[in-house]
Scaffold this active site. Structure first.
Site, mmCIF file in Angstrom:
data_model
loop_
_atom_site.group_PDB
_atom_site.id
_atom_site.type_symbol
_atom_site.label_atom_id
_atom_site.label_comp_id
_atom_site.label_asym_id
_atom_site.label_seq_id
_atom_site.Cartn_x
_atom_site.Cartn_y
_atom_site.Cartn_z
ATOM 1 N N GLU B 29 39.817 45.085 27.776
ATOM 2 C CA GLU B 29 39.086 44.180 26.752
ATOM 3 C C GLU B 29 37.695 44.145 27.132
ATOM 4 O O GLU B 29 37.253 43.903 28.498
ATOM 5 C CB GLU B 29 39.661 42.620 26.991
ATOM 6 C CG GLU B 29 41.049 42.581 26.374
ATOM 7 C CD GLU B 29 41.798 41.474 27.241
ATOM 8 O OE1 GLU B 29 41.223 40.807 27.998
ATOM 9 O OE2 GLU B 29 42.978 41.315 26.922
ATOM 10 N N LEU B 58 42.318 41.924 22.219
ATOM 11 C CA LEU B 58 42.811 40.957 23.525
ATOM 12 C C LEU B 58 44.358 40.816 23.294
ATOM 13 O O LEU B 58 44.764 39.964 22.541
ATOM 14 C CB LEU B 58 42.001 39.525 23.236
ATOM 15 C CG LEU B 58 41.601 38.864 24.225
ATOM 16 C CD1 LEU B 58 40.294 38.116 23.881
ATOM 17 C CD2 LEU B 58 42.638 38.037 24.982
ATOM 18 N N GLU B 60 46.983 41.518 26.301
ATOM 19 C CA GLU B 60 47.143 42.240 27.845
ATOM 20 C C GLU B 60 48.806 42.749 27.600
ATOM 21 O O GLU B 60 49.078 43.926 28.329
ATOM 22 C CB GLU B 60 47.573 40.996 28.734
ATOM 23 C CG GLU B 60 46.019 40.509 29.353
ATOM 24 C CD GLU B 60 45.428 39.332 28.244
ATOM 25 O OE1 GLU B 60 46.080 39.010 27.439
ATOM 26 O OE2 GLU B 60 44.186 39.237 28.646
ATOM 27 N N GLN B 82 41.116 41.403 32.597
ATOM 28 C CA GLN B 82 40.004 40.950 32.950
ATOM 29 C C GLN B 82 40.239 40.019 34.235
ATOM 30 O O GLN B 82 39.230 39.985 35.079
ATOM 31 C CB GLN B 82 39.713 39.967 32.081
ATOM 32 C CG GLN B 82 38.993 41.012 30.618
ATOM 33 C CD GLN B 82 38.301 39.982 29.685
ATOM 34 O OE1 GLN B 82 38.546 38.954 29.606
ATOM 35 N NE2 GLN B 82 37.315 40.717 29.170
ATOM 36 N N PHE B 83 41.068 39.304 34.435
ATOM 37 C CA PHE B 83 41.373 38.393 35.581
ATOM 38 C C PHE B 83 42.868 38.555 35.906
ATOM 39 O O PHE B 83 43.714 38.793 34.969
ATOM 40 C CB PHE B 83 41.094 36.894 35.211
ATOM 41 C CG PHE B 83 39.596 36.780 35.125
ATOM 42 C CD1 PHE B 83 38.793 36.551 36.178
ATOM 43 C CD2 PHE B 83 38.983 36.731 33.932
ATOM 44 C CE1 PHE B 83 37.501 36.109 35.948
ATOM 45 C CE2 PHE B 83 37.572 36.574 33.745
ATOM 46 C CZ PHE B 83 37.013 36.286 34.781
ATOM 47 N N PRO B 89 50.813 37.608 30.662
ATOM 48 C CA PRO B 89 51.244 38.110 29.662
ATOM 49 C C PRO B 89 51.825 39.594 29.617
ATOM 50 O O PRO B 89 52.466 39.958 28.948
ATOM 51 C CB PRO B 89 50.157 38.007 28.537
ATOM 52 C CG PRO B 89 49.128 37.025 29.212
ATOM 53 C CD PRO B 89 49.482 37.087 30.517
ATOM 54 N N HIS B 129 41.653 32.346 36.942
ATOM 55 C CA HIS B 129 40.604 33.115 36.981
ATOM 56 C C HIS B 129 40.358 33.356 38.878
ATOM 57 O O HIS B 129 39.264 33.871 38.978
ATOM 58 C CB HIS B 129 39.348 32.734 36.581
ATOM 59 C CG HIS B 129 39.642 32.543 35.299
ATOM 60 N ND1 HIS B 129 40.178 31.547 34.470
ATOM 61 C CD2 HIS B 129 38.822 33.278 33.999
ATOM 62 C CE1 HIS B 129 40.199 31.773 33.069
ATOM 63 N NE2 HIS B 129 39.513 32.670 32.829
#
Lengths: 411, 324
Positions: B29, B58, B60, B82-83, B89, B129
């Site tokens: 992403e 977007l 995962e 991303q995190f 997911p 995060h």
């Protein structure tokens, strides 16, 4: 292939016969252009799957096969017809009802049966079992036990195929994309356009991954055809009870910019006639596809399904339209005469030849069962830790434990 | 040789591996045009094109599943999540597919995928995060798990991961993405997966850590009396664990403190403590200590520093273990 140049084109039926068959004025269908031998082979492939599955059920009932077992009987035309429309090197990935896919792709009945027996000579040394038929040389990238999760893998296989054709082809000295894990130094044969077939059940339509995958495929233009083997039930839940727009599933694909089609999956010739040009277009345009392929399974979801959700009459109704019977009838009907399903008879198979074929197949499957019975079980010391890592670094604690045994070296 | 941050070292490794091998493809992403949420992939799409550095939707599960399919066919995808919280997911694809294909395919298919994931707390972010889920993936046979603590190690380990035929989760401690610079050779080099590093040699006590927490351990060493000789080991690879290095050290020192950010219960520290108990029982002169995150949801930033192991907590634990 144009009709005029097709070397194997059969003699066309008279216009009168065509009129009777309701095909007046239409050009020959893709299946009409195929030689009799091909159609006989399709019949044989379907019969082999059915016989194999009957013996699988028997072996399961004798507790020779562990775990769970999902029988393909009733859906044979799906896999035989769709495979016939693509090339052998087009990648295929499917769900857990996968014995038919394995056999139709070329896995030997021996390797398939031995896998279910958990034996060493199974396609995955008996470690995968019924739901995980894998056959790399035949470009079958597995059956999958998590409903719908294979749809993303189909997108990835299609991505790689397109990348091979579109990007790697242009790079001089580019590595061959054969999954060997090593840059290949042998000369590269230019990759052609491929199309991936990704099979899923209708239950998978309700999984998140399916929607992510269709979006990805639509967005990136991935040559993958999502073939929904719509047998009407996700386990015991009918499609109407579990899925929105059950009467018009192609609208789901339309939402992702994919033009879908509906196909009657119980009539192999119609299936092929409709699927072949569709698959060709997906390949040529390098675009995804979506097929609502309406089929039916005669057996329960798995071997332990009480089947309270449907009546015997319903099953019987579908059995009356059995795909094997239908194709056999077309092949046995007098050549050019109207036969079942609006097809023209081929007159290329006698009752006797049909029975011979049945006998041959019975023997072939019997030998597969015998092979599975006799195949050795995997040895724990040899097999427990093999094929987990391709590059097992020293210190992998599990391997160490195995060699040291359960006994602590200090004790 | 240039002085690089962790972000720059990873970017350099990615650039060089993409240069060297057309089969290396990245997807994630915002990794292309935007260069990734932490700008780790800055400039790579401009250099290698949108065919190879792909801005994905977007999704995962779709990203990782697609990358696994690509890997099955012979590409070497390097997806970015991303995190670490967003691995949730994708968990199904990692655990049920990537980890198992080799076994299921009789060894005929390997999944040479490197999943890059920023990990851990310390950047004032909320939970999802700031988590440290490495133990979950260590507990998954078929996967390798790497977590560097410095720019030099990050480059060498990432190159090893991309070249490795097995699936690797490459955790990047986001707290130290730009925390310091280190000399990083321009030329490509590899650091073997599965090899720990002795950061400081010592004889009295062994401290074992990995990721950003290694830096807190270094800080803690400064707080100790000079006559206490501590050996600090950076695990670097969470799985496979470099057992030999740990066992040799603890057999020498007889005392051990394990430090990690993840919650204590069933954290990787528990496994390491067990390895030590199994192999160093006769050498141990004190119970093995653990300094960890707490068994709670990673708190938002006002309490973040209470949660993360800090130099004081680590030093206190070392002193208690040394005095036993």
């Amino acid at each position: 292939m144009s009709a005029a140049t097709a070397p194997t084109m059969p003699k066309m039926p008279s216009s009168e016969t065509l009129k009777q068959a309701g095909r007046v004025g239409s050009s020959p269908t893709p299946s009409q252009l195929l030689p009799d031998a091909t159609l006989i082979r399709w019949l044989r492939d379907m019969m082999l799957i059915r016989e194999f599955e009957l013996r699988t059920m028997a072996a399961y009932q004798q507790a020779k096969i562990g775990g769970f077992c999902h029988i393909y009987i009733g859906q044979e035309a799906t896999v035989v017809g769709t495979f016939a429309a693509v090339n052998h090197d087009d990648p295929v990935v499917t769900a857990y009802r996968d014995h038919g896919h394995a056999l139709a792709r070329g896995m030997t009945p021996e390797a398939c049966m031995a896998e279910m027996y958990g034996k060493l000579h199974g396609c995955a040394k008996g470690k995968g079992g019924s739901m995980h038929m894998f056959d790399r040389p035949n470009h079958l990238y597995g059956g999958h036990g998590i409903v719908g999760a294979q749809t993303a893998l189909g997108a990835g296989l299609a991505f790689a195929a397109r990348y091979d054709w579109e990007v790697l082809n242009k790079a001089p000295g580019a590595p061959v994309l054969d999954g060997s894990g090593h840059p290949a130094d042998r000369p590269r044969t230019p990759a052609g356009k491929k199309v991936c077939l990704c099979y899923l059940g209708d239950g998978a339509l309700n999984q998140g991954c399916f929607h992510e995958s269709l979006n990805l495929a639509g967005l990136f233009g991935l040559p993958v055809i999502y073939v929904v083997e719509n047998n009407g039930y996700s386990m015991g839940t009918s499609i109407e009870r579990g899925t929105t727009m059950a009467h018009n599933l192609v609208l789901k694909a339309a939402g992702y910019g994919i033009e879908g089609i509906e196909i009657d999956g119980l009539d192999l010739l119609s299936l092929y006639d409709k699927f072949k040009p569709y698959a060709d277009r997906c390949r040529e345009n390098q675009r995804p596809g979506f097929v609502d392929l309406k089929t039916y399974r005669y057996q329960g979801h798995s071997m332990s399904d009480p089947q309270k959700y449907r009546t015997k009459e319903e099953v019987q109704k579908y059995q009356e339209r059995d795909s094997i019977d239908r194709l056999a009838a077309v092949l046995m009907s007098p050549k050019g005469e109207p036969a079942v399903g609006g097809h023209l008879g081929r007159g290329c198979l006698s009752e006797e030849q049909f029975k011979d074929m049945q006998r041959e197949i019975k023997e072939e499957v019997r030998l597969a069962v015998e092979f599975a019975e006799q195949s050795p079980s995997p040895e724990a010391a040899e097999e427990l830790y093999t094929d987990v890592y391709a590059n097992p670094q020293p210190g992998l604690s599990s391997i160490r434990d195995y060699h040291h045994g359960v006994r602590n070296s200090l004790l | 040789m240039a002085s690089l941050t962790l972000v720059q070292a990873i970017n350099l490794a990615l650039t060089q591996e993409m240069e060297a091998d057309d089969r290396v493809v990245m997807l994630g992403e915002d990794i292309g045009k935007n260069g990734g949420v932490f700008r780790v992939t800055e400039g790579l799409q401009a250099r290698f094109g949108a065919d190879r550095v792909i801005d994905s939707p977007l999704a995962e599960s779709g990203i990782i599943g697609t990358a696994i399919g690509m890997a099955m066919a012979g590409l070497r995808p390097v997806p970015e999540i991303q995190f670490e919280g967003f691995l949730g997911p994708a968990y199904d694809q990692i655990v049920n597919h990537a980890a198992r294909y080799r076994t299921r395919s009789r060894g005929s298919v390997t999944i040479p995928i490197t999943i890059r994931v920023p990990v851990g707390g310390g950047i004032h972010a909320p939970e999802l995060h700031s988590d440290s889920p490495e133990a979950i993936y260590v507990h998954t046979p078929g996967i390798k798990v790497v977590m560097p603590s410095s720019p030099y190690d990050a480059k060498g380990l990432l190159i090893s991961a991309i070249r490795d035929p097995d699936p690797v989760i490459f955790f990047e401690p986001k707290r130290i993405y730009r925390a310091f610079r280190e000399e990083v050779p321009e030329d490509e080099y590899t650091i073997p997966i599965g090899k720990a590093k002795i950061v400081e040699s010592g004889n009295d006590l062994t401290v074992i850590s990995w990721g950003a927490t290694v830096l807190q351990c270094v800080e803690a060493l400064d707080k100790l009396p000079e006559d206490l000789s501590v050996e600090l080991i950076d695990l670097r690879t969470c799985y496979p664990i470099d057992q030999d290095c740990l066992i040799e050290s603890v057999n020498k020192t007889g005392r051990c403190v394990i430090v990690h950010e993840a919650p204590k219960t069933c954290g990787l520290g528990a496994e390491i403590a067990t390895i030590i108990q199994e192999h160093c029982f006769l050498s141990l002169r004190a119970p093995v200590q653990r300094v960890c995150g707490f068994d709670t949801i990673m708190p938002y930033y006002k309490l973040e520093l209470e949660y993360l192991p800090n130099a004081d907590r680590i030093a206190e634990s070392i002193l208690a273990c040394a005095a036993y």
